[in-house]
Design a protein around this motif. Structure first.
Motif, PDB file in Angstrom:
ATOM      1  N   ALA A 111       0.851  -1.186   0.000  1.00 39.62           N
ATOM      2  CA  ALA A 111       0.000   0.000   0.000  1.00 39.62           C
ATOM      3  C   ALA A 111       0.886   1.235   0.000  1.00 39.62           C
ATOM      4  O   ALA A 111       2.005   1.208   0.510  1.00 39.62           O
ATOM      5  CB  ALA A 111      -0.904  -0.011   1.230  1.00 39.62           C
ATOM      6  N   PHE A 112       0.380   2.291  -0.591  1.00 42.13           N
ATOM      7  CA  PHE A 112       1.119   3.542  -0.641  1.00 42.13           C
ATOM      8  C   PHE A 112       0.290   4.625   0.016  1.00 42.13           C
ATOM      9  O   PHE A 112      -0.911   4.729  -0.196  1.00 42.13           O
ATOM     10  CB  PHE A 112       1.409   3.908  -2.092  1.00 42.13           C
ATOM     11  CG  PHE A 112       2.208   2.862  -2.809  1.00 42.13           C
ATOM     12  CD1 PHE A 112       3.574   2.731  -2.585  1.00 42.13           C
ATOM     13  CD2 PHE A 112       1.600   1.970  -3.681  1.00 42.13           C
ATOM     14  CE1 PHE A 112       4.304   1.742  -3.224  1.00 42.13           C
ATOM     15  CE2 PHE A 112       2.328   0.974  -4.324  1.00 42.13           C
ATOM     16  CZ  PHE A 112       3.684   0.863  -4.097  1.00 42.13           C
ATOM     17  N   ARG A 113       0.969   5.422   0.825  1.00 45.46           N
ATOM     18  CA  ARG A 113       0.286   6.500   1.524  1.00 45.46           C
ATOM     19  C   ARG A 113       1.002   7.821   1.314  1.00 45.46           C
ATOM     20  O   ARG A 113       2.208   7.846   1.082  1.00 45.46           O
ATOM     21  CB  ARG A 113       0.266   6.231   3.035  1.00 45.46           C
ATOM     22  CG  ARG A 113      -0.724   5.199   3.464  1.00 45.46           C
ATOM     23  CD  ARG A 113      -0.746   5.082   4.982  1.00 45.46           C
ATOM     24  NE  ARG A 113      -1.559   3.944   5.375  1.00 45.46           N
ATOM     25  CZ  ARG A 113      -2.892   3.983   5.426  1.00 45.46           C
ATOM     26  NH1 ARG A 113      -3.527   5.108   5.169  1.00 45.46           N
ATOM     27  NH2 ARG A 113      -3.571   2.905   5.767  1.00 45.46           N
ATOM     28  N   HIS A 114       0.238   8.873   1.434  1.00 45.53           N
ATOM     29  CA  HIS A 114       0.814  10.206   1.463  1.00 45.53           C
ATOM     30  C   HIS A 114       1.380  10.397   2.861  1.00 45.53           C
ATOM     31  O   HIS A 114       0.627  10.452   3.830  1.00 45.53           O
ATOM     32  CB  HIS A 114      -0.281  11.239   1.166  1.00 45.53           C
ATOM     33  CG  HIS A 114       0.251  12.603   0.918  1.00 45.53           C
ATOM     34  ND1 HIS A 114      -0.559  13.680   0.640  1.00 45.53           N
ATOM     35  CD2 HIS A 114       1.520  13.082   0.875  1.00 45.53           C
ATOM     36  CE1 HIS A 114       0.185  14.757   0.461  1.00 45.53           C
ATOM     37  NE2 HIS A 114       1.448  14.419   0.601  1.00 45.53           N
ATOM     38  N   ASP A 115       2.693  10.488   2.951  1.00 43.98           N
ATOM     39  CA  ASP A 115       3.307  10.476   4.278  1.00 43.98           C
ATOM     40  C   ASP A 115       2.947  11.722   5.084  1.00 43.98           C
ATOM     41  O   ASP A 115       2.966  11.695   6.307  1.00 43.98           O
ATOM     42  CB  ASP A 115       4.824  10.349   4.150  1.00 43.98           C
ATOM     43  CG  ASP A 115       5.446   9.836   5.441  1.00 43.98           C
ATOM     44  OD1 ASP A 115       4.782   9.073   6.165  1.00 43.98           O
ATOM     45  OD2 ASP A 115       6.598  10.195   5.721  1.00 43.98           O
ATOM     46  N   GLU A 116       2.604  12.810   4.403  1.00 40.40           N
ATOM     47  CA  GLU A 116       2.294  14.059   5.099  1.00 40.40           C
ATOM     48  C   GLU A 116       0.980  13.949   5.887  1.00 40.40           C
ATOM     49  O   GLU A 116       0.900  14.364   7.024  1.00 40.40           O
ATOM     50  CB  GLU A 116       2.167  15.220   4.104  1.00 40.40           C
ATOM     51  CG  GLU A 116       3.210  15.221   3.005  1.00 40.40           C
ATOM     52  CD  GLU A 116       4.608  15.572   3.504  1.00 40.40           C
ATOM     53  OE1 GLU A 116       4.787  16.719   3.924  1.00 40.40           O
ATOM     54  OE2 GLU A 116       5.501  14.697   3.470  1.00 40.40           O
ATOM     55  N   VAL A 134       0.782  12.856  -5.294  1.00 45.20           N
ATOM     56  CA  VAL A 134       1.849  12.915  -4.304  1.00 45.20           C
ATOM     57  C   VAL A 134       3.215  12.706  -4.963  1.00 45.20           C
ATOM     58  O   VAL A 134       3.417  11.732  -5.679  1.00 45.20           O
ATOM     59  CB  VAL A 134       1.625  11.838  -3.223  1.00 45.20           C
ATOM     60  CG1 VAL A 134       2.715  11.863  -2.196  1.00 45.20           C
ATOM     61  CG2 VAL A 134       0.252  12.013  -2.594  1.00 45.20           C
ATOM     62  N   PRO A 135       4.143  13.629  -4.736  1.00 47.44           N
ATOM     63  CA  PRO A 135       5.488  13.440  -5.278  1.00 47.44           C
ATOM     64  C   PRO A 135       6.178  12.234  -4.650  1.00 47.44           C
ATOM     65  O   PRO A 135       5.952  11.926  -3.472  1.00 47.44           O
ATOM     66  CB  PRO A 135       6.216  14.736  -4.917  1.00 47.44           C
ATOM     67  CG  PRO A 135       5.362  15.451  -3.955  1.00 47.44           C
ATOM     68  CD  PRO A 135       3.984  14.895  -4.012  1.00 47.44           C
ATOM     69  N   VAL A 136       7.012  11.597  -5.436  1.00 51.08           N
ATOM     70  CA  VAL A 136       7.623  10.338  -5.027  1.00 51.08           C
ATOM     71  C   VAL A 136       8.248  10.360  -3.627  1.00 51.08           C
ATOM     72  O   VAL A 136       8.009   9.438  -2.839  1.00 51.08           O
ATOM     73  CB  VAL A 136       8.648   9.890  -6.089  1.00 51.08           C
ATOM     74  CG1 VAL A 136       9.480   8.732  -5.581  1.00 51.08           C
ATOM     75  CG2 VAL A 136       7.926   9.485  -7.374  1.00 51.08           C
ATOM     76  N   PRO A 137       9.018  11.372  -3.288  1.00 55.39           N
ATOM     77  CA  PRO A 137       9.685  11.300  -1.981  1.00 55.39           C
ATOM     78  C   PRO A 137       8.723  11.397  -0.812  1.00 55.39           C
ATOM     79  O   PRO A 137       9.108  11.131   0.326  1.00 55.39           O
ATOM     80  CB  PRO A 137      10.624  12.520  -1.999  1.00 55.39           C
ATOM     81  CG  PRO A 137      10.707  12.941  -3.426  1.00 55.39           C
ATOM     82  CD  PRO A 137       9.422  12.551  -4.056  1.00 55.39           C
ATOM     83  N   GLN A 138       7.465  11.773  -1.076  1.00 54.72           N
ATOM     84  CA  GLN A 138       6.501  11.865   0.021  1.00 54.72           C
ATOM     85  C   GLN A 138       5.620  10.631   0.125  1.00 54.72           C
ATOM     86  O   GLN A 138       4.661  10.603   0.878  1.00 54.72           O
ATOM     87  CB  GLN A 138       5.596  13.094  -0.170  1.00 54.72           C
ATOM     88  CG  GLN A 138       6.298  14.398   0.123  1.00 54.72           C
ATOM     89  CD  GLN A 138       5.425  15.594  -0.207  1.00 54.72           C
ATOM     90  OE1 GLN A 138       4.202  15.516  -0.195  1.00 54.72           O
ATOM     91  NE2 GLN A 138       6.058  16.714  -0.506  1.00 54.72           N
ATOM     92  N   ARG A 165       8.061   2.666   5.233  1.00 56.56           N
ATOM     93  CA  ARG A 165       9.087   3.692   5.067  1.00 56.56           C
ATOM     94  C   ARG A 165       8.843   4.449   3.776  1.00 56.56           C
ATOM     95  O   ARG A 165       8.113   4.004   2.908  1.00 56.56           O
ATOM     96  CB  ARG A 165      10.465   3.054   5.027  1.00 56.56           C
ATOM     97  CG  ARG A 165      10.499   1.739   4.268  1.00 56.56           C
ATOM     98  CD  ARG A 165      11.679   0.910   4.672  1.00 56.56           C
ATOM     99  NE  ARG A 165      12.893   1.645   4.371  1.00 56.56           N
ATOM    100  CZ  ARG A 165      13.300   1.918   3.167  1.00 56.56           C
ATOM    101  NH1 ARG A 165      12.592   1.541   2.121  1.00 56.56           N
ATOM    102  NH2 ARG A 165      14.401   2.578   2.957  1.00 56.56           N
ATOM    103  N   ARG A 166       9.490   5.601   3.677  1.00 58.62           N
ATOM    104  CA  ARG A 166       9.308   6.406   2.475  1.00 58.62           C
ATOM    105  C   ARG A 166      10.070   5.822   1.301  1.00 58.62           C
ATOM    106  O   ARG A 166      11.130   5.204   1.476  1.00 58.62           O
ATOM    107  CB  ARG A 166       9.809   7.822   2.703  1.00 58.62           C
ATOM    108  CG  ARG A 166       8.891   8.641   3.565  1.00 58.62           C
ATOM    109  CD  ARG A 166       9.266  10.096   3.450  1.00 58.62           C
ATOM    110  NE  ARG A 166       8.472  10.922   4.369  1.00 58.62           N
ATOM    111  CZ  ARG A 166       8.260  12.216   4.177  1.00 58.62           C
ATOM    112  NH1 ARG A 166       8.789  12.830   3.115  1.00 58.62           N
ATOM    113  NH2 ARG A 166       7.552  12.909   5.023  1.00 58.62           N
TER     114      ARG A 166
END
Lengths: 185, 185
Positions: A111-116, A134-138, A165-166
DNA sequence: AGCAGTAGTTCAGTCACTGAACCAGACATG
DNA sequence: CATGTCTGGTTCAGTGACTGAACTACTGCT
């Protein structure tokens, strides 16, 4: 892939792209790079790829400007995604999404999340909370509902990858740290 | 691609997907299928793929449920995308888009429009006019700004592909029509 | 010096792809 | 029926790519 280098159809960007990332192993290497793998030995350990093939793939990816090769602080070598390489993220997302849809009945394996803000990303990479792309590093990566935990023998690199982790955050396998390497004595 | 069939990482849908579409030629075959190619001989002519390889790829794509093989009215054989195959469109779009971005300075080689309202599609497949994500059969394909016309020798299948038309619409190469083949005398 | 870690190279064996030729069934024509 | 054509393949020798294991080279530590 080297379709005879004079493409049958030079009007197809698909053929051009496959020249760069279409060979066996190449996209898996790039996936690992997104997941934070940077070192030759870690790619070998994680992918079980023959070293000669890895050498060849890394070389051509560097030549194409998808990766950069640079010496890190401790004298080792690091391979990192360039902006051009990061631009491949939608390709990986589309491929993974298709695989999840048709081969992972229990749901996405990752799963992918917006880390912000913690919002889940849809399969177009948009945050379901804030609606932005969402930009890749986030992007934060974590095991999804279809994830199947492996046996307990998981190596260091794999377990790092399977921990939330990011993207792009370097994996720091237990390795002698040059500056303060005495912390264990 | 057959990574050793027992994937090093069975938690990666990317590896699973590449098992199906990651071999050389496979994605080009699927691209042609989206563009309306359906017959063995047309794939050979368009892609200049060795016939033995085409046979093998078609066989495995049918086995995976990406294509169906069926006899058409005139006794020939047709290969068509299934729903599972059509679901690969975002993958192709992402690959083409990356190629256009980094290898086609004059702009995309092919443009996609919403055939209903003529709106251009962005690289996420959304119609810029009506904002909706356009279903594959409603996408019209046409040469984009970066398209380089080929020499005048273009074969029938290529020129059909390079003329504005909807995706999936079968290409009808000039072929003896079972009913009235005498139209050239 | 001896040891270990990292980033490769080398090499024989195997496998896949290439390109050209060949084959077989369906249909049409004379 | 013999002949030709179209289509969808198969066969096969030659070449190139991948595999896996062993080996090399450089670095830094002890």
């Amino acid at each position: 892939m080297t379709l005879p280098s004079t493409y049958a159809d030079r009007n197809c960007s698909l053929a051009r792209t496959l020249e760069v990332v279409g060979e066996r192993w190449t996209l898996l290497i790039i996936r690992d790079a997104f997941f934070g793998v940077r070192r030759f030995g870690d790619f070998v350990a994680q992918l079980k790829i023959p070293r000669a093939v890895l050498t060849s793939r890394l070389k051509s990816l560097v030549q194409e400007g998808v990766l950069v090769r640079e010496d890190d602080a401790s004298g080792g070598v690091e391979y990192r995604l360039t902006a051009k390489g990061e631009a491949l993220w939608p390709v990986l997302r589309a491929l993974m999404s298709w695989g999840d849809t048709f081969y992972s009945p229990a749901g996405a394996k990752r799963a992918f999340r917006h880390d912000e803000d913690g919002g889940l990303l849809d399969h177009e990479g948009r945050c379901q909370d804030c609606g932005s792309t969402v930009p890749v590093p986030q992007i934060r990566l974590e095991p999804g509902p279809g994830f199947e935990p492996e046996g307990p023998e998981g190596d260091a690199v794999s377990s790092a990858i399977n921990t939330p982790r990011r993207l792009l955050q370097p994996i720091t396998a237990p390795r002698p740290i040059p500056a303060g390497r005495g912390e264990l004595s």
